[in-house]
Design an enzyme around this catalytic site. Sequence first.
Site, short mmCIF file in Angstrom:
data_model
loop_
_atom_site.label_atom_id
_atom_site.label_comp_id
_atom_site.label_asym_id
_atom_site.label_seq_id
_atom_site.Cartn_x
_atom_site.Cartn_y
_atom_site.Cartn_z
N ALA A 1 -24.48 -8.83 -46.85
CA ALA A 1 -23.71 -9.57 -45.87
C ALA A 1 -23.18 -10.92 -46.39
CB ALA A 1 -24.39 -9.71 -44.48
N GLU B 1 -30.25 -3.72 -51.57
CA GLU B 1 -29.79 -4.85 -50.80
C GLU B 1 -30.15 -6.24 -51.14
OE1 GLU B 1 -31.19 -4.59 -46.63
OE2 GLU B 1 -31.31 -2.44 -46.42
N GLU C 1 -29.11 29.77 -45.99
CA GLU C 1 -28.80 31.08 -46.01
C GLU C 1 -29.81 31.84 -45.06
OE1 GLU C 1 -27.82 30.06 -50.24
OE2 GLU C 1 -29.04 29.05 -48.42
N LEU D 1 -27.23 -7.41 -57.76
CA LEU D 1 -26.12 -6.88 -57.37
C LEU D 1 -25.16 -7.10 -58.39
CD1 LEU D 1 -26.07 -7.98 -53.80
CD2 LEU D 1 -26.22 -5.78 -54.38
#
Length: 359
Positions: A163, A296, A59, A302
């Site tokens: 991957a 990663e 702004e 994961l």
Amino acid sequence: MKEDKSLQIHKIFMRRCLELAKNGLANVAPNPMVGSVVVCKGKVIGEGYHMKYGGPHAEVNAINAVSDQSLLKESSLYVSLEPCTHTGKTPPCSDLIIEKRIPRVIIGTSDPNSVVAGKGIERLRKHGIEVITDILKDECINQNTRFFTYHEKKRPYIILKWAQTRDGFIDYERKPGEPIGINWISSPLSQTMVHKWRSEEQSIMVGKGTVLYDNPKLNVRHWNGHSPLRVILDRKLTIPESAAVYNNETQTLILNKVKNGSNDKTEFVKIPDDHDDFNFVLDELYRRQIISVLVEGGKTILDYLIKADLWDEARVFIGDKEFKKGLAAPVIHSNIESETNILQDRLVIYRNSGVKDLS
């Protein structure tokens, strides 16, 4: 049902705010990306966006871009996120809007940060300013999904990345004594894309296994941008000091069960015995105002985050290789958001709609 003409006009200018806001990507975190335009009699007379963390907000830049400041008294200010009311790195934007006697403010969405959260809208209205809200609200929230996740779920926005081969492996079967190094599955173009992603996030996380097997640098080498904070989970501090993550090229955080301390750009943080390791890591990143983390690897991290439903987005490259046997890739049971071919690779994006928070 046909939209009201004024709403159509508001959407046009709000889309411009969103376009401007994108220019702040990778430079404003932990603040949000915000764009703003000043419109007088249907004509844009000033534009701005939040350029850099600690710098003027959108702004302010839009208002300062107006060459004839007297026109502000008969103008409308569009902004993709609610103007702030508190003094942080910069003065409150709402005070400047009031000072310039701008009669109308159109806002994309309210701010989830508790120090703002509706207070900016309330303050503007108390000073007789007409405020219109929720113009392209979903688009404005989606653009700052990291910022909203951080404030609403009290943790960073979590992106999983790996991957895998066509037959579903992330690594081949490593033999004892085999040289350390990355076993590339994806193409060089895909690897460059990953470096671009790294430059857009505040942190990158791996476990000790990834470091011991691949010896990655976890920096931005193939893209022009800032390297993220390296976050390594190494409970017993078994990673050798010769590893690339100890090269002091960028800030590195080692979460462990052994010690606290620091050495140049490397900091050691001890995980308390009575804490869950992964939740402690996310809590620590939240405390440090890290609004996003690119995970990663390795497979343990994961798999844990997937099973715990602690992820927001997953980016999976499927390369043009087969290993026949090796380390199996993680499995996600969510709908695919998009698929893209990148030379011989296929990039699959998943979005988690049922994510958990830590609050």
